[in-house]
Design an enzyme around this catalytic site. Structure first.
Site, PDB file in Angstrom:
ATOM      1  N   ASN A 154       4.701  53.128  35.795  1.00 39.72           N
ATOM      2  CA  ASN A 154       5.315  52.748  37.066  1.00 39.72           C
ATOM      3  C   ASN A 154       5.113  53.778  38.171  1.00 39.72           C
ATOM      4  OD1 ASN A 154       7.098  54.204  35.284  1.00 39.72           O
ATOM      5  ND2 ASN A 154       8.745  53.870  36.754  1.00 39.72           N
ATOM      6  N   SER A 231      10.670  53.554  28.206  1.00 36.31           N
ATOM      7  CA  SER A 231      11.836  52.722  27.922  1.00 36.31           C
ATOM      8  C   SER A 231      12.749  53.376  26.897  1.00 36.31           C
ATOM      9  CB  SER A 231      11.388  51.356  27.395  1.00 36.31           C
ATOM     10  OG  SER A 231      10.863  51.474  26.080  1.00 36.31           O
ATOM     11  N   GLU A 252      13.057  61.043  28.875  1.00 37.40           N
ATOM     12  CA  GLU A 252      13.557  60.503  30.138  1.00 37.40           C
ATOM     13  C   GLU A 252      13.346  59.002  30.062  1.00 37.40           C
ATOM     14  OE1 GLU A 252      14.327  58.822  33.134  1.00 37.40           O
ATOM     15  OE2 GLU A 252      12.365  59.407  33.919  1.00 37.40           O
ATOM     16  N   GLY A 254      15.362  54.748  30.207  1.00 39.25           N
ATOM     17  CA  GLY A 254      15.698  53.693  31.151  1.00 39.25           C
ATOM     18  C   GLY A 254      16.985  53.946  31.900  1.00 39.25           C
ATOM     19  N   CYS A 286      12.707  53.928  37.297  1.00 42.69           N
ATOM     20  CA  CYS A 286      13.811  54.087  36.349  1.00 42.69           C
ATOM     21  C   CYS A 286      15.143  54.303  37.054  1.00 42.69           C
ATOM     22  CB  CYS A 286      13.524  55.231  35.389  1.00 42.69           C
ATOM     23  SG  CYS A 286      13.270  56.841  36.187  1.00 42.69           S
ATOM     24  N   GLU A 380      18.656  46.735  32.054  1.00 43.11           N
ATOM     25  CA  GLU A 380      17.743  47.293  33.045  1.00 43.11           C
ATOM     26  C   GLU A 380      16.777  46.196  33.494  1.00 43.11           C
ATOM     27  OE1 GLU A 380      14.930  51.222  33.598  1.00 43.11           O
ATOM     28  OE2 GLU A 380      14.940  50.246  31.647  1.00 43.11           O
TER      29      GLU A 380
END
Length: 486
Positions: A154, A231, A252, A254, A286, A380
């Protein structure tokens, strides 16, 4: 200098030189058009084993360099990112669907990560300790060794470089596994930048591949630290596997981040803040504002103003058009987003705008009166959807905001900033922004979530970076040999 225009990266992986991956190649596809951008070399677990062996030897020599040399390499890398910003932004637009301003932000922040990391080699790295024996006793930080970085699609530059840069600066070797969908902007770009900056062969390697390559990276005995962004589901698997192999994993994960809108705000201004938090990069962040918790006295007005602000935003190809929102990364993610919208409407939410798509282009969507049991509230979303849920009291909104397993980012909009800070203390979150939305990131600030959002601040700022990518070693020195009973 053009980073990738010579095409040397096509069908290759980076080991210090462009070489064939043992898994052959796969097509890099532009989400907005379906056009093939090139062939990417695909790594396999066998490539990870070879990369680890190369990295171990190369890391020792890299760590032994004078600290000024490592610092200079990181500064040059930052300069190269800045100098080649237009080309990198083009790849980000085509490969990840990033609009131009978001591409600007990614390149700028990535360069800043390198500049901040360049200060780490000269940072104090130990402390003198008292000892009950006649000796010098001290603790010092030493490189962890080989660091594996697994980065998502992303925000492919920032979410890779924030681990790569400090790990390299502190004397580690790095093996990067970018998401296969963004292996150019999140992998090949860095291969070329760090090679041009002067990182020796074997110290930084890029192995695009699937979950099998990620698993191999986690279990490989030469890799001592894993920095994973992705995720929560995948992060749980990475953390469990790392634990079995007795290595650190910085996770690190969701988020389902809440924006709390108190009844004393300017509704129009608040809706603008909330719109950016949800719809930046089509919600594929996120930290995105996933729940708008709005005081009941203004909830209806806020919902309508928010819908009016976003209903006509242009959605399109960010490489060729003036778009506010680009495409969703692929059909699977688009269908997941749409499923959350439709099932939430069935649960009682109302669509105020959006809820439709064409191809991978999903219209900005505002859902009003979203019940707490609706899927768009509980999960999420990772898409351009703003669920609005009203609340009546501070106690109620504190419970609502804290009532999910996630704890990444929190925003609170209020004229009473001290009351906002007190409210934040009741809600577990790694990041808190009073009078701002939930999407904020700076290279100088510690970053990380709690609960299902991760294992705390593992990136950003010298303290977090040094703790993440070094080991503590206790050292003593005596002038003479001690006498023992036997």
């Amino acid at each position: 200098m053009a980073l990738l225009e010579d095409g040397a990266w096509r069908g290759k992986v980076w080991t210090g030189a462009w070489t064939d991956g043992s898994g052959g190649t796969y097509p890099a596809v532009e989400p907005a058009t379906g056009e093939q951008l090139g062939e990417v070399g695909q790594a396999t677990p066998a490539d990870v084993e070879k990369a680890g062996a190369r990295a171990v030897q190369a890391q020792r020599e890299w760590a032994a360099l004078p600290f000024e040399q490592r610092a200079a390499v990181l500064r040059r890398a930052g300069d190269l990112l800045t100098a080649n910003a237009e080309e990198i932004k083009g790849w980000l637009a085509r490969e990840s669907g990033a609009i131009q301003p978001f591409g600007d932000f990614q390149v700028h922040t990535s360069a800043q990560e390198c500049y901040e990391a360049s200060a780490l080699p000269s940072h104090p790295y130990g402390e003198l300790l008292r000892s009950g024996s006649p000796r010098l006793s001290f603790a010092r930080r030493v490189p962890a060794g080989v660091v594996g970085v697994i980065a998502p699609f992303n925000v492919p530059t920032i979410l890779a470089i924030r681990a790569i840069a400090p790990a390299l600066a502190l004397g580690n070797a790095v093996i990067l596994k970018p998401d296969p969908r963004t292996a150019i902007s999140g992998g090949a770009v860095f291969a070329r930048v760090f090679a041009e900056a002067g990182v020796p062969a074997g110290v930084f390697q890029v192995l695009p591949g699937g979950a099998d390559v990620g698993e191999a990276l986690v279990v490989d005995p030469t890799v001592r630290v894993i920095a994973f962004t992705g995720s929560t589901k995948a992060g749980r698997a990475v953390g469990a596997l790392a634990g079995q192999h007795l290595k650190r994993a910085h996770l690190e994960l969701g988020g389902n981040s809440a924006l709390i809108v108190m009844g004393d705000v300017d509704v129009t201004a608040a809706a603008s803040v909330g719109a950016w938090g949800t719809f930046a990069h089509s919600g594929q962040i996120c930290m995105a504002t996933s729940r708008h918790l709005v005081h009941a006295s203004i909830a209806e007005e806020y919902t309508q103003v928010l819908a009016d602000k976003v209903k006509d935003l242009p959605v399109g190809d960010p490489f060729r058009d003036q778009a506010a929102l680009g495409p969703i990364i692929d059909a699977g993610q688009r269908d997941r987003v749409h499923g959350l919208v439709t099932s939430s409407v069935e649960a009682g939410a109302t669509v105020r705008t959006g809820g439709t798509y064409e191809g991978l282009f999903y219209r900005p969507t505002v859902l009003g009166d979203v019940p707490v049991h609706a899927p768009a509230y509980q999960q999420e979303i990772f898409g351009p959807v703003a669920p609005v849920t009203p609340f009546s009291s501070v106690d109620e909104v504190a419970a609502l905001a804290a009532g999910t397993e996630y704890g990444l980012s929190l925003g609170i909009l209020t004229r009473d900033v001290y009351a906002g800070l007190q409210l934040a203390e009741r809600i577990p979150a790694g990041l808190v922004h009073i009078n701002d939305q939930t999407v904020n990131d700076e290279a100088v600030a510690p970053f990380g979530g709690v609960g299902a959002s991760g294992t705390g601040s593992r990136h950003g700022g010298p303290q977090a970076n040094i703790e993440a990518f070094t080991e503590t070693q206790w050292v003593t020195l005596r002038g003479d040999l001690p006498a023992y009973p036997f």
